[in-house]
Scaffold this motif. Structure first.
Motif, mmCIF file in Angstrom:
data_model
loop_
_atom_site.group_PDB
_atom_site.id
_atom_site.type_symbol
_atom_site.label_atom_id
_atom_site.label_comp_id
_atom_site.label_asym_id
_atom_site.label_seq_id
_atom_site.Cartn_x
_atom_site.Cartn_y
_atom_site.Cartn_z
ATOM 1 N N LEU A 10 0.803 -1.145 -0.046
ATOM 2 C CA LEU A 10 -0.135 0.036 -0.041
ATOM 3 C C LEU A 10 0.855 1.145 -0.079
ATOM 4 C CD1 LEU A 10 -2.635 1.359 0.319
ATOM 5 C CD2 LEU A 10 -2.356 1.177 2.878
ATOM 6 N N VAL A 11 0.590 2.048 -1.057
ATOM 7 C CA VAL A 11 1.693 3.222 -1.153
ATOM 8 C C VAL A 11 0.742 4.380 -1.168
ATOM 9 C CG1 VAL A 11 3.157 4.508 -2.330
ATOM 10 C CG2 VAL A 11 3.021 2.283 -2.635
ATOM 11 N N ILE A 68 -0.676 8.072 13.502
ATOM 12 C CA ILE A 68 -1.259 6.817 13.923
ATOM 13 C C ILE A 68 -1.328 6.672 15.473
ATOM 14 C CG2 ILE A 68 -0.707 5.736 11.663
ATOM 15 C CD1 ILE A 68 1.769 4.240 12.971
ATOM 16 N N ASP A 69 -0.473 7.432 16.119
ATOM 17 C CA ASP A 69 -0.631 7.196 17.494
ATOM 18 C C ASP A 69 -0.045 8.466 18.073
ATOM 19 O OD1 ASP A 69 2.091 6.819 17.789
ATOM 20 O OD2 ASP A 69 1.879 4.577 17.973
ATOM 21 N N ASP A 124 -17.717 3.746 2.702
ATOM 22 C CA ASP A 124 -17.184 4.632 2.117
ATOM 23 C C ASP A 124 -15.947 4.458 1.134
ATOM 24 O OD1 ASP A 124 -19.738 6.054 2.371
ATOM 25 O OD2 ASP A 124 -18.709 6.931 4.264
ATOM 26 N N TRP A 125 -15.226 5.196 0.229
ATOM 27 C CA TRP A 125 -14.404 4.754 -0.399
ATOM 28 C C TRP A 125 -13.166 5.627 0.282
ATOM 29 C CZ3 TRP A 125 -12.783 0.911 -2.939
ATOM 30 C CH2 TRP A 125 -11.519 1.281 -3.722
ATOM 31 N N ASP A 126 -12.710 5.085 1.386
ATOM 32 C CA ASP A 126 -11.463 5.530 2.120
ATOM 33 C C ASP A 126 -10.712 4.514 2.553
ATOM 34 O OD1 ASP A 126 -9.847 7.435 3.491
ATOM 35 O OD2 ASP A 126 -11.125 7.486 5.356
ATOM 36 N N LEU A 127 -10.301 3.589 1.605
ATOM 37 C CA LEU A 127 -9.561 2.399 1.903
ATOM 38 C C LEU A 127 -8.211 2.402 2.432
ATOM 39 C CD1 LEU A 127 -9.415 -0.686 1.481
ATOM 40 C CD2 LEU A 127 -8.559 -0.159 -0.855
ATOM 41 N N ALA A 128 -7.461 3.570 1.952
ATOM 42 C CA ALA A 128 -6.041 3.539 2.565
ATOM 43 C C ALA A 128 -5.758 3.621 3.809
ATOM 44 C CB ALA A 128 -5.178 4.566 1.574
ATOM 45 N N LEU A 129 -6.423 4.883 4.431
ATOM 46 C CA LEU A 129 -6.366 4.911 5.681
ATOM 47 C C LEU A 129 -7.167 4.011 6.924
ATOM 48 C CD1 LEU A 129 -6.719 8.858 5.941
ATOM 49 C CD2 LEU A 129 -4.821 7.438 6.044
ATOM 50 N N THR A 130 -8.156 3.393 6.170
ATOM 51 C CA THR A 130 -8.808 2.270 6.887
ATOM 52 C C THR A 130 -7.787 1.140 7.236
ATOM 53 O OG1 THR A 130 -10.898 3.197 6.357
ATOM 54 C CG2 THR A 130 -10.681 1.080 7.177
#
Length: 343
Positions: free
Chosen positions: A46-47, A84-85, A110-116
């Motif tokens: 994942l980039v 992320i923390d 919803d289409w928010d794949l990367a951060l999820t």
């Protein structure tokens, strides 16, 4: 696979360039196409959008098993990256296994794949590989959202390529043409000037430079040949910025070969011919990185010879210039032979 919401002209051009390099590209615009195209039997990388990450960090993730994230400590330099923390941010690169990928696809609406995916990996205890702060400051890991970051990343790509020896050169090509190419390269890359066009321009200019040499204007001809070799070096740098290895076949030797013809035309007798032959041997060794442990100043390249001959011409000592160039070429070949390690 590139996640996009709208296919813009810039994205289309990027896809065309990737396809020309033999890379299969799939544009993902919805969940259905993602589920259809994503591999189910291997991990994925994942980039993040706009992330520029040095090859060494890809290698580090490849050496991990299962989910892993490239992270950086929270600092001013890492501010563009996603937190992320409390102490770390995601550095734009992650390794995700199929179970996490398809589990996340089933979960989100919803289409928010990367951060999820990143948050799921964090919650699942993914291995974290921390990026040194120097990599952020020097552009080897960057999140490009403006021209300043793009220029920094471009300079990092070229300096890393030079250090790794992908374009290790000697003589004036190392000490003058290389720095000039690194200075001019980002501007040409922003203008989307292909490296091949610059290379063809260098060959054409070298051919044109032979005309004034034939007409008895050696100063003009030698100057144009120097400019042609600078363009050839610039083409190499543009290849490096596109993460392509500069060519080592016949096309790489056209501009230097024409320069050697110029050396023969700029003098009389057999000495210029012998000098051109010696320079041809050095050019092949330099391009193919077969110069052993010889230092850059020990390698007497065609560009260096042209500079010596031009300086001799301007001072009215043409014959002395050829003698000095011949001795330097012989010494250079000797240094290359003697510096090679025994096999």
């Amino acid at each position: 696979m590139i996640l996009v919401s709208v296919i813009t002209p810039a994205i289309s051009q990027a896809v065309d360039r990737l396809s020309a390099d033999g890379i299969a590209v799939a544009l993902i615009r919805d969940m259905v196409s993602m589920v259809r195209d994503a591999p189910r039997d291997t991990d994925v990388l994942l980039v993040a959008d706009g992330a520029v990450v040095a090859q060494g960090h890809y290698d580090a993730l490849a050496g991990q098993a299962g989910n892993a994230l490239l992270v950086t400590d929270d600092s001013r330099a890492s501010a563009p990256f996603e937190r992320i923390d409390a102490g770390q941010r995601w550095a734009g690169l992650g390794r995700i296994n199929p179970a996490l990928l398809f589990g996340t696809l089933d979960m989100i609406g919803d289409w928010d794949l990367a951060l999820t995916l990143v948050r799921s990996a964090v919650q699942g205890g993914a291995v974290r590989i921390t990026v040194p702060q120097d990599d952020l400051l020097e552009g080897r890991v960057a999140l490009v959202d403006g021209q300043e970051q793009a220029d920094l990343a471009a300079q990092a790509v070229m300096s890393t390529g030079a250090r790794s020896g992908s374009s290790s050169r000697g003589g004036i090509e190392h000490y003058l043409f290389g720095p000039l190419a690194r200075l001019l390269g980002p501007a040409l890359m922003r203008s989307q000037v292909p490296a091949m066009q610059v290379r063809i321009g260098s060959i054409a200019l070298a051919g044109i430079a032979l005309m004034p040499l034939e007409l008895g204007w050696p100063g003009t001809g030698l100057s144009l040949l120097l400019l042609a070799l600078l363009l050839a070096e610039l083409a190499d740098r543009l290849d490096e910025m596109a993460l392509r290895r500069p060519p080592s076949g016949w096309i790489a030797f056209l501009a230097p070969g024409l320069a050697l013809i110029g050396v023969m035309l700029s003098g009389s007798g057999m000495v210029p011919n012998y000098l051109a032959l010696l320079l041809g041997i050095i050019t092949v060794a330099d391009r193919w990185r077969r110069t052993g442990a010889a230092r850059p100043w020990m390698i007497f390249t065609p560009g260096t010879a042209l500079l010596v001959l031009l300086a001799a011409l301007l001072t009215g000592a043409e014959a002395l210039g050829f003698d000095i160039a011949m001795l330097a070429a012989i010494g250079s070949i000797g240094a290359i032979i003697l510096s090679r390690r025994g096999g």
